[in-house]
Design an enzyme around this catalytic site. Structure first.
Site: not given
Ligand code: GH3
Ligand code: MG
Ligand code: MG
Ligand code: MG
Length: 317
Positions: A191, A186, A195, A178, A221
């Protein structure tokens, strides 16, 4: 240059055909009887276009058609019979044996050339069909942003590898990865750059893995790696290589280089449980990696064999 096979036992006709076809721009291969013809058609990378004389020693033209068609794994070959017979039943027999078309001897060169073009058109259509099918297959199994396996496919791979590990009593490990503080990426870079970051992350991680490992997008992610034949120590090594590959150099995006770290939970199959329990254990380890400060690898807690676990539970009551 289109490759074509001529199978003709009469030397004069064979040379005549060879000269004509070469003049028309084909790359010509020659067989002097039916047995040679069949061998040439069944060889890997065989020509996809063939002119087969009807009467040949060894195997007749229709027999060659019949046997070549019996091999359903081979690429489609357009088969044209060359016959001096013109009785209707014979022609039906030739077509039933698997020929696509026929030309009667003595043949008219213009007609032969036109019929070969028809064959090439059909082969071109078939190629397009196979390419479209392959593109669809890829689309259905890949995540479009990262190019990794999508969730469904990577979970299928996990099930397959678990079944194999059970059969062969081999090792199997899973990593859940993760991205750390990805919301901040982001927020800071936008955003779209987020990506790009995920796309670059995927390709960097892919280069760390062995060819038979599978990497897939598990969620936003979050990625999952299935590592067949990998014990706990091996899985921790792979995970550490992944962690450091991401940590060492920022990822290139349209908003410039983006520094990123990842946290990883590792779980190794103990011979018990299914894909869900393995993932749950890796997930729990990932949770600990996050709480311990991120940018690190944690392994799943030891699974106690059932007998010991129940003894311990009994001791607790
Ligand atoms: P942590 O270290 O605890 O994982 O913090 P984090 O900010 O990464 O928290 P979390 O894993 O809960 O959130 C993931 C974020 O990733 C939320 C979402 O906005 C972003 N995200 C998820 N999928 C995508 C994507 O396809 N593109 C982009 N740009 N952002 C994404
Ligand atoms: Mg995360
Ligand atoms: Mg996550
Ligand atoms: Mg003959």
């Amino acid at each position: 240059m289109t490759r074509i096979l001529i199978a003709e036992d009469a030397p004069v006709s064979r040379r005549l055909l060879q000269a004509l076809l070469t003049q028309w721009g084909y790359s010509v291969e020659v067989a002097k009887d039916g047995v040679e013809a069949l061998e040439a058609l069944l060889r890997p990378g065989a020509p996809q276009l063939a002119i087969l004389d009807w009467e040949m020693p060894g195997l007749s033209g229709p027999e060659v058609c019949h046997r070549a068609r019996a091999r359903s794994d081979a690429e489609y070959c357009y088969l044209l019979l060359l016959t001096s017979r013109d009785g209707r039943t014979d022609l039906v027999q030739g077509l039933r044996a698997g020929a696509d078309d026929y030309v009667t001897k003595p043949f008219d060169p213009g007609e032969l050339q036109a019929r070969l073009r028809t064959g090439e058109r059909i082969l071109a259509l078939q190629r397009q069909f196979l390419e479209a099918q392959e593109a669809l297959r890829l689309q259905a199994s890949r995540d479009s942003l990262t190019g990794l396996y999508n969730r469904r496919v990577v979970l299928e791979r996990l099930d397959e590898e678990l079944a194999r590990a059970g059969r062969e009593a081999s090792e199997l490990s899973v990593l859940i990865l993760d991205a750390d503080h990805f919301k901040r990426v982001n927020d800071r870079y936008g955003h779209q750059a987020g990506d790009d970051t995920l796309h670059e992350l995927a390709s960097r991680l892919g280069s760390v893995l062995r060819p038979y490992d599978s990497l897939g997008r598990y969620g936003g992610e979050e990625l999952i790696a299935v590592l067949p034949g990998c014990d706990e120590e091996g899985a921790l090594e792979v995970a550490e290589r992944m962690r450091s590959a991401v940590d060492s150099i920022p990822l290139a995006t349209r908003a410039g280089p983006v520094p990123l770290t990842i946290s990883i939970g590792s779980a190794t199959w103990s011979g018990r449980g299914n894909g869900d329990t393995l993932i749950a254990r890796a997930d729990e380890a990932l949770y600990r990696a996050k709480s311990a400060g991120r940018n690190r690898v944690e392994k799943a807690a030891l699974v106690l064999p059932r007998a010991i676990a129940s003894v311990e539970q009994a001791a607790l009551v």
